[in-house]
Design a protein around this motif. Structure first.
Motif, mmCIF file in Angstrom:
data_model
loop_
_atom_site.group_PDB
_atom_site.id
_atom_site.type_symbol
_atom_site.label_atom_id
_atom_site.label_comp_id
_atom_site.label_asym_id
_atom_site.label_seq_id
_atom_site.Cartn_x
_atom_site.Cartn_y
_atom_site.Cartn_z
ATOM 1 N N LEU A 161 112.487 69.464 57.101
ATOM 2 C CA LEU A 161 111.291 68.797 56.561
ATOM 3 C C LEU A 161 110.845 67.876 57.505
ATOM 4 N N ASP A 162 111.560 67.098 58.269
ATOM 5 C CA ASP A 162 110.996 66.136 59.005
ATOM 6 C C ASP A 162 110.082 66.806 60.197
ATOM 7 N N ASP A 163 110.773 67.917 60.741
ATOM 8 C CA ASP A 163 110.086 68.542 61.709
ATOM 9 C C ASP A 163 108.819 69.037 61.568
ATOM 10 N N TYR B 156 106.633 66.049 61.168
ATOM 11 C CA TYR B 156 106.027 65.348 62.503
ATOM 12 C C TYR B 156 104.950 66.238 62.896
ATOM 13 N N ASP B 157 105.208 67.590 63.005
ATOM 14 C CA ASP B 157 104.086 68.370 63.331
ATOM 15 C C ASP B 157 102.758 68.165 62.766
ATOM 16 N N ILE B 158 102.846 67.953 61.533
ATOM 17 C CA ILE B 158 101.580 67.670 60.700
ATOM 18 C C ILE B 158 101.085 66.237 61.375
ATOM 19 N N TYR B 159 101.946 65.471 61.459
ATOM 20 C CA TYR B 159 101.595 63.800 62.135
ATOM 21 C C TYR B 159 100.697 63.835 63.064
ATOM 22 N N LYS C 1 104.939 61.196 57.095
ATOM 23 C CA LYS C 1 106.270 61.311 56.266
ATOM 24 C C LYS C 1 107.480 61.510 57.083
ATOM 25 N N GLN C 2 108.676 60.979 56.418
ATOM 26 C CA GLN C 2 109.884 60.932 57.327
ATOM 27 C C GLN C 2 111.027 60.811 56.379
ATOM 28 N N LEU C 3 112.195 61.490 56.422
ATOM 29 C CA LEU C 3 113.328 61.388 55.624
ATOM 30 C C LEU C 3 114.519 60.697 56.179
ATOM 31 N N LEU C 4 114.713 60.895 57.446
ATOM 32 C CA LEU C 4 115.817 60.443 58.248
ATOM 33 C C LEU C 4 115.304 59.631 59.450
#
Length: 442
Positions: free
Chosen positions: A112-114, A117-120, A137-140
């Motif tokens: 999900l973080d990957d 990050y692409d969206i960001y 958005k970030q989880l880790l």
């Protein structure tokens, strides 16, 4: 503990006969057998095909769940509101596959973080000078300053997961009294355990405030660094009491040519995704309800009350260090209750259901498992009674008995120059006293 049945008496006797490590292995087996299949299957297959100790996988999975839940769900019991954020430390030697356990359990969070990050990155491309920079958005979080963690948590107010293969650098930083970053890290983790607020006001950065925080922590640590973990204020501040330790308990020496099945990985990933999807839906601006209370059945709350009362009773007669740790167990049991409830309902997303008696029973087993692990850590890493004396202690004893430097060199096998460099000019009686070992915590 009431022992009314013959099998209860037999179990109590068996527990007395077992070593602490044997007890933890027995508890681990019992816990895994009671987990939903999507979690127990992943633990068992990771053990068979990746040779990852089962306890490492269990802890890593609990961390992934804890990070996924966030502030969206809470329980209110015995007059307290509690969330599911917890701190975990996996203890082992180099090559013990600590990192592999963490990697497998956190894979859906990383995925999900990957994507986020692409969206960001795309949002950044479309951002011009007059537009405020997009939030990510970030989880880790890995390898971040405390300022970056504060900012990330502000942009992700539901949860922030601190995730490090090795947490020694963080421990060193926290133990450095001249490090402002280290002091701020420890404060953040101490207050974050009970979801305290963060208010940032600086001249050079944007001011912001989080009325509630939700940090989680998972990291590996080698045995030799345990004494440093307990030093420099980490014990006195209560940081140690908030950590759930996992020493190595199980071992698989048999190689496998096969891999973890995709069906098992998919079932586990789906469970984690279901929790995060529910959380992210609650974050949408149009959603009026941002948090959901999970209510306990009468039987579940009664058992939670009885267990908490028993903890308070046992705490009165406990040794120092254990006594303080047991005070945090009275908080972590609530967190485990919520975490187990979410785990049991993750495959069908039936989260807004009643927390039942069996959930509290499993939560108690988890709480006691990590408590027993803590006692193993104390016994194996901090007891000084079985350790080799240091050179300083040998020299102090030699001076006390009027022995020469030459004699110390002969006994230790060290060069006389090394002995001479460490030989003090004068030693008072107080310096001659060797430190007392920590008592066996039983």
């Amino acid at each position: 503990m009431n022992l009314k049945k013959p099998e209860d008496i037999k179990e109590a006797i068996d527990q007395i006969d077992k070593s602490k490590k044997d007890r933890s292995i027995s508890m681990l087996k019992d816990i895994i057998n009671q987990l939903p299949q999507e979690f127990s299957d992943l633990i068992n297959e990771t053990f068979i095909h990746k040779r990852v100790p089962k306890e490492y996988s269990l802890t890593s999975i609990l961390y992934a769940l804890s990070t996924s839940i966030g502030l969206t769900f809470y329980i209110e019991a015995l007059g307290y509101i509690n969330y599911a954020n917890l701190y975990f430390a996996i203890i082992g030697s180099r090559g013990d596959t600590k990192s592999e356990a963490m990697k497998i359990a956190a894979e859906p969070l990383k995925e999900l973080d990957d994507m986020d990050y692409d969206i960001y990155k795309e949002d950044l491309k479309n951002c011009n000078e007059d537009t405020e920079a997009p939030e990510r958005k970030q989880l880790l979080i890995q390898n971040a300053t405390i300022e970056a963690v504060h900012k990330t948590h502000y942009e992700n107010p539901n949860s922030v997961g601190i995730f490090n293969d090795e947490i020694f650098s963080l421990i060193e930083k926290m133990g450095n009294p001249s490090s402002r970053d280290g002091v701020a890290w420890r404060t953040f983790l101490l207050e974050g355990f009970t979801n305290g607020y963060v208010d940032i006001s600086r001249k050079t950065t944007k001011s912001f405030r989080l009325s509630k925080t939700y940090p989680t922590l998972l990291g590996g640590l080698q045995h030799q660094f345990i004494p440093k973990l307990f030093a420099h204020g980490n014990l006195e501040s209560g940081f140690i009491d908030r950590l759930l330790f996992t020493p190595k308990l199980t071992r698989n020496n048999k190689l496998s040519k096969s891999q973890i099945s995709n069906e098992i990985k998919d079932a586990y990933n789906k469970s984690i995704f279901n929790i995060i999807a529910y959380k992210r839906q609650s974050e949408q601006p149009e959603e009026t309800i941002k948090q959901f209370q999970i209510k306990l059945s009468i039987q579940a709350e009664d058992l939670l009350f009885e267990y908490s009362q028993e903890l308070i009773k046992k705490q009165q007669n406990a040794e120092p260090i254990i006594k303080e740790y047991m005070s945090k167990m009275q908080i972590s049991i609530h967190k485990f209750c919520l975490l187990v409830h979410m785990m049991k309902n993750s495959s069908n997303s039936n989260f807004i259901s009643t927390l039942e008696l069996q959930t509290v029973e499993l939560a108690i087993k988890l709480n006691e498992f990590y408590f027993n692990n803590f006692k193993i850590i104390l016994e194996e890493n901090l007891s000084q009674s079985d350790k080799e004396p240091t050179l300083g202690q040998i020299i102090q004893l030699a001076k006390k008995n009027n022995a020469s430097q030459k004699a110390v060199a002969e006994v230790t096998g060290l060069h006389k120059g090394t002995i001479s460099k460490n030989w003090p000019k004068s030693v008072n009686n107080q310096q001659l006293e060797t430190p007392k070992p920590i008592k066996n915590t039983g």
